[in-house]
Motif scaffolding. Structure first.
Motif, PDB file in Angstrom:
ATOM      1  N   THR A 171      -5.108   0.007 -10.235  1.00 35.23           N
ATOM      2  CA  THR A 171      -4.341   0.507  -9.108  1.00 35.23           C
ATOM      3  C   THR A 171      -3.130  -0.393  -8.885  1.00 35.23           C
ATOM      4  O   THR A 171      -2.992  -1.452  -9.506  1.00 35.23           O
ATOM      5  CB  THR A 171      -5.185   0.511  -7.829  1.00 35.23           C
ATOM      6  N   VAL A 172      -2.259   0.025  -7.966  1.00 37.23           N
ATOM      7  CA  VAL A 172      -1.194  -0.870  -7.517  1.00 37.23           C
ATOM      8  C   VAL A 172      -1.810  -1.920  -6.597  1.00 37.23           C
ATOM      9  O   VAL A 172      -2.968  -1.812  -6.169  1.00 37.23           O
ATOM     10  CB  VAL A 172      -0.090  -0.094  -6.786  1.00 37.23           C
ATOM     11  N   VAL A 173      -1.033  -2.953  -6.267  1.00 38.73           N
ATOM     12  CA  VAL A 173      -1.500  -4.017  -5.363  1.00 38.73           C
ATOM     13  C   VAL A 173      -1.467  -3.494  -3.932  1.00 38.73           C
ATOM     14  O   VAL A 173      -0.506  -2.853  -3.511  1.00 38.73           O
ATOM     15  CB  VAL A 173      -0.619  -5.268  -5.507  1.00 38.73           C
ATOM     16  N   THR A 174      -2.523  -3.782  -3.196  1.00 38.58           N
ATOM     17  CA  THR A 174      -2.572  -3.423  -1.781  1.00 38.58           C
ATOM     18  C   THR A 174      -2.851  -4.667  -0.951  1.00 38.58           C
ATOM     19  O   THR A 174      -3.575  -5.576  -1.386  1.00 38.58           O
ATOM     20  CB  THR A 174      -3.650  -2.358  -1.509  1.00 38.58           C
ATOM     21  N   THR A 175      -2.258  -4.740   0.252  1.00 41.53           N
ATOM     22  CA  THR A 175      -2.467  -5.863   1.168  1.00 41.53           C
ATOM     23  C   THR A 175      -3.468  -5.462   2.233  1.00 41.53           C
ATOM     24  O   THR A 175      -3.242  -4.490   2.968  1.00 41.53           O
ATOM     25  CB  THR A 175      -1.145  -6.283   1.823  1.00 41.53           C
ATOM     26  N   LEU A 176      -4.585  -6.200   2.299  1.00 41.53           N
ATOM     27  CA  LEU A 176      -5.613  -5.928   3.292  1.00 41.53           C
ATOM     28  C   LEU A 176      -5.468  -6.937   4.415  1.00 41.53           C
ATOM     29  O   LEU A 176      -5.527  -8.156   4.197  1.00 41.53           O
ATOM     30  CB  LEU A 176      -6.997  -6.039   2.669  1.00 41.53           C
ATOM     31  N   ILE A 177      -5.245  -6.449   5.648  1.00 40.10           N
ATOM     32  CA  ILE A 177      -5.083  -7.341   6.805  1.00 40.10           C
ATOM     33  C   ILE A 177      -6.423  -7.504   7.514  1.00 40.10           C
ATOM     34  O   ILE A 177      -7.383  -6.767   7.241  1.00 40.10           O
ATOM     35  CB  ILE A 177      -4.014  -6.803   7.773  1.00 40.10           C
ATOM     36  N   SER A 178      -6.462  -8.467   8.394  1.00 39.38           N
ATOM     37  CA  SER A 178      -7.710  -8.828   9.080  1.00 39.38           C
ATOM     38  C   SER A 178      -8.392  -7.607   9.681  1.00 39.38           C
ATOM     39  O   SER A 178      -7.775  -6.828  10.405  1.00 39.38           O
ATOM     40  CB  SER A 178      -7.410  -9.857  10.177  1.00 39.38           C
ATOM     41  N   GLY A 179      -9.651  -7.443   9.333  1.00 42.80           N
ATOM     42  CA  GLY A 179     -10.465  -6.372   9.889  1.00 42.80           C
ATOM     43  C   GLY A 179     -10.274  -5.012   9.245  1.00 42.80           C
ATOM     44  O   GLY A 179     -10.939  -4.041   9.633  1.00 42.80           O
ATOM     45  N   LEU A 185     -17.963   0.037  -3.052  1.00 46.49           N
ATOM     46  CA  LEU A 185     -17.403  -0.635  -1.877  1.00 46.49           C
ATOM     47  C   LEU A 185     -17.505  -2.147  -2.049  1.00 46.49           C
ATOM     48  O   LEU A 185     -18.564  -2.677  -2.410  1.00 46.49           O
ATOM     49  CB  LEU A 185     -18.173  -0.216  -0.611  1.00 46.49           C
ATOM     50  N   PHE A 186     -16.389  -2.847  -1.830  1.00 47.04           N
ATOM     51  CA  PHE A 186     -16.362  -4.312  -1.786  1.00 47.04           C
ATOM     52  C   PHE A 186     -16.213  -4.730  -0.326  1.00 47.04           C
ATOM     53  O   PHE A 186     -15.274  -4.303   0.358  1.00 47.04           O
ATOM     54  CB  PHE A 186     -15.192  -4.857  -2.605  1.00 47.04           C
ATOM     55  N   THR A 187     -17.134  -5.578   0.153  1.00 48.42           N
ATOM     56  CA  THR A 187     -17.170  -5.953   1.562  1.00 48.42           C
ATOM     57  C   THR A 187     -17.088  -7.475   1.724  1.00 48.42           C
ATOM     58  O   THR A 187     -17.187  -8.231   0.762  1.00 48.42           O
ATOM     59  CB  THR A 187     -18.468  -5.452   2.213  1.00 48.42           C
ATOM     60  N   ASN A 188     -16.915  -7.885   3.021  1.00 50.66           N
ATOM     61  CA  ASN A 188     -16.944  -9.302   3.415  1.00 50.66           C
ATOM     62  C   ASN A 188     -15.924 -10.126   2.616  1.00 50.66           C
ATOM     63  O   ASN A 188     -16.230 -11.199   2.097  1.00 50.66           O
ATOM     64  CB  ASN A 188     -18.359  -9.864   3.223  1.00 50.66           C
ATOM     65  N   LEU A 189     -14.710  -9.594   2.562  1.00 50.96           N
ATOM     66  CA  LEU A 189     -13.634 -10.250   1.831  1.00 50.96           C
ATOM     67  C   LEU A 189     -12.619 -10.846   2.794  1.00 50.96           C
ATOM     68  O   LEU A 189     -12.408 -10.322   3.900  1.00 50.96           O
ATOM     69  CB  LEU A 189     -12.919  -9.240   0.922  1.00 50.96           C
ATOM     70  N   PRO A 190     -11.927 -11.897   2.392  1.00 50.98           N
ATOM     71  CA  PRO A 190     -10.843 -12.408   3.225  1.00 50.98           C
ATOM     72  C   PRO A 190      -9.624 -11.502   3.102  1.00 50.98           C
ATOM     73  O   PRO A 190      -9.421 -10.855   2.066  1.00 50.98           O
ATOM     74  CB  PRO A 190     -10.566 -13.784   2.627  1.00 50.98           C
ATOM     75  N   PRO A 191      -8.786 -11.423   4.115  1.00 50.07           N
ATOM     76  CA  PRO A 191      -7.545 -10.668   3.978  1.00 50.07           C
ATOM     77  C   PRO A 191      -6.718 -11.217   2.816  1.00 50.07           C
ATOM     78  O   PRO A 191      -6.801 -12.394   2.473  1.00 50.07           O
ATOM     79  CB  PRO A 191      -6.847 -10.886   5.312  1.00 50.07           C
ATOM     80  N   PHE A 227      -9.631  -7.512  -8.134  1.00 51.58           N
ATOM     81  CA  PHE A 227      -8.843  -8.668  -8.546  1.00 51.58           C
ATOM     82  C   PHE A 227      -8.016  -9.210  -7.384  1.00 51.58           C
ATOM     83  O   PHE A 227      -7.499  -8.457  -6.557  1.00 51.58           O
ATOM     84  CB  PHE A 227      -7.899  -8.289  -9.694  1.00 51.58           C
ATOM     85  N   ASN A 228      -7.916 -10.536  -7.334  1.00 47.63           N
ATOM     86  CA  ASN A 228      -7.030 -11.221  -6.388  1.00 47.63           C
ATOM     87  C   ASN A 228      -5.646 -11.269  -7.025  1.00 47.63           C
ATOM     88  O   ASN A 228      -5.459 -11.870  -8.089  1.00 47.63           O
ATOM     89  CB  ASN A 228      -7.551 -12.627  -6.119  1.00 47.63           C
ATOM     90  N   ASN A 229      -4.676 -10.658  -6.363  1.00 51.03           N
ATOM     91  CA  ASN A 229      -3.353 -10.579  -6.985  1.00 51.03           C
ATOM     92  C   ASN A 229      -2.684 -11.942  -7.101  1.00 51.03           C
ATOM     93  O   ASN A 229      -1.901 -12.184  -8.025  1.00 51.03           O
ATOM     94  CB  ASN A 229      -2.459  -9.634  -6.179  1.00 51.03           C
TER      95      ASN A 229
END
Length: 418
Positions: free
Chosen positions: A144-152, A101-107, A72-74
């Motif tokens: 899960t809790v919300v997590t922030t995925l940064i570039s790369g 595994l979820f891949t090729n996503l924007p940060p 989900f997009n928070n």
């Protein structure tokens, strides 16, 4: 994939001043391009053998297949449906090793929701200090809790521990012969209250036996439990833990079983409780008259013997209880668990027991030498008031010696005249 800017028109003398882009008004240095690397998120759903919320593959904990996983997009609260390339992002199912595994996503900010297969439950969240091997899904919502995925970023720490619910239960019955074992013709007892406790003594659940005497607790977190049975009105517990088959004995001591450990997915249906109607034994103690005429039978007019001590023994000769006869010579032991018993009588000082006539009503059942009866079996609800004890009067011998031969003594009495 090439990236292009919009069309740019350059006009001499009219481009951004140097304070904006660092050159004169004849050039435009404001056409910029920003780039980021795609991100990845995922990891493992596993079978949490010991239900401790920590992934321990070196202890034989394996992945769980077919766990549904959604990303989900928070910011929007909506499920992610496309990746950076516009390809669909569908809900995943973990593979044979429990991987996803979820891949090729924007940060950005994301959260994951897990849906376990049928009959699976989610382990406790965030156990231990190593976030790479704990269970991250909420046991109730699966989120899960919300997590922030940064570039790369490649974040493969979002795991889920699963276990299968355990169950415990079985049967409550009327033990008609009080031997502590389920036998043909002994029916189940309905509507008996059964309570489940955890290892700390905390109440977990309460139920009642069904019409046939069966009960059960299911969907339990594996762990340590004990079962409490409430004695039905008018009944007493039967003998516990009688050999030799644990599936048909009564497991409750003072109404409660021992603590047992339920493992992942275990269904333990060996915890039973037998109840029986209380039994009574007793009778009278009486004076059977002179020893040479005593017949061992309680006849009308023969006096009672109050205050005689009577001891109830089990089949092994251990004392169960004791009492004394009342003012009419009566005694009884009540509220007994059916089973094998015998009686021991302590006669008054100097008294002896009359002759033994076992198997006859209003008789003396006592062995004159030991003061004990034979062992008798009391059945469920039986009231047996046939175990009497008679005592006899032993002659003193006065006045029974023959007269001595030879001279006789003379006794002289005075004559009193009026």
């Amino acid at each position: 994939m090439p990236v292009t800017s919009p069309v740019i028109d350059l006009t001499p003398g009219q481009e951004p001043i140097s304070a904006i882009d660092g050159d004169g008004t004849n050039g435009d240095l404001t056409v910029d391009f920003g780039f980021f690397a795609s991100v990845t998120v995922g990891d493992t759903a596993w079978y949490d053998n010991d239900v401790d919320g920590r992934y321990e593959p070196n202890q034989g904990e394996l992945g769980v297949q077919s766990v549904k996983v959604m990303l989900f997009n928070n910011a929007t609260g909506q499920a992610v449906t496309t990746d950076l390339s516009g390809n669909p992002v569908a809900p995943q199912a973990t593979d044979v090793n429990g991987k996803y595994l979820f891949t090729n996503l924007p940060p950005g900010d994301y959260y994951i929701q897990f849906t376990p297969p049928a009959n699976y439950f989610i382990s406790t969240q965030d156990q231990g200090t190593n976030d790479a091997v704990d269970s991250d899904g909420n046991p109730t919502t699966g989120k899960t809790v919300v997590t922030t995925l940064i570039s790369g970023e490649n974040d493969t720490t979002w795991d889920l521990g699963l276990y299968q619910g355990a169950a415990i239960g079985n049967y409550v019955w009327h033990d008609k012969n009080g031997n502590g074992r389920q036998e043909v013709g002994e029916p189940g007892l309905p509507n008996v209250t059964v309570t489940l406790y955890d290892s700390t003594g905390k109440l977990v659940a309460t139920t009642q036996t069904d019409a046939n005497g069966y009960y059960g607790f299911s969907n339990l977190t594996p762990g340590d439990y004990s079962v409490q049975f409430t004695t039905p009105a008018g009944y007493v517990p039967t003998q516990p833990n009688q050999p030799s088959d644990d599936t048909i004995d009564s497991d409750a001591v003072n109404g409660r079983t021992a603590v047992t450990t339920l493992t992942n997915g275990e269904h333990d249906t060996t915890w039973d409780a037998g109840f029986t109607l209380p039994a009574t034994i007793g009778s009278y103690a009486w004076d059977d008259g002179p020893k040479d005429t005593a017949d061992g039978i309680k006849a009308p007019g023969e006096p009672a013997v109050p205050g005689m001590t009577v001891i109830l023994l089990d089949k092994d000769g251990n004392e169960v209880a004791r009492t004394t006869t009342d003012n009419i010579g009566f005694f009884q032991f009540t509220n007994l668990t059916p089973g094998d018993y015998q009686l021991k009588f302590i006669p008054p000082n100097g008294a002896e027991f009359t002759k033994q006539l076992p198997g006859v009503n209003d008789n003396s059942d006592v062995n004159p030498t030991t003061g004990e009866t034979v062992v008798t079996t009391l059945k469920s609800g039986q009231i047996d008031l046939s175990w009497g004890a008679g005592i006899v009067n032993t002659p003193t011998g006065l006045g029974t010696e023959p007269e001595p031969s030879g001279s006789h003594a003379h006794i002289y009495l005075p004559i009193i005249q009026h």
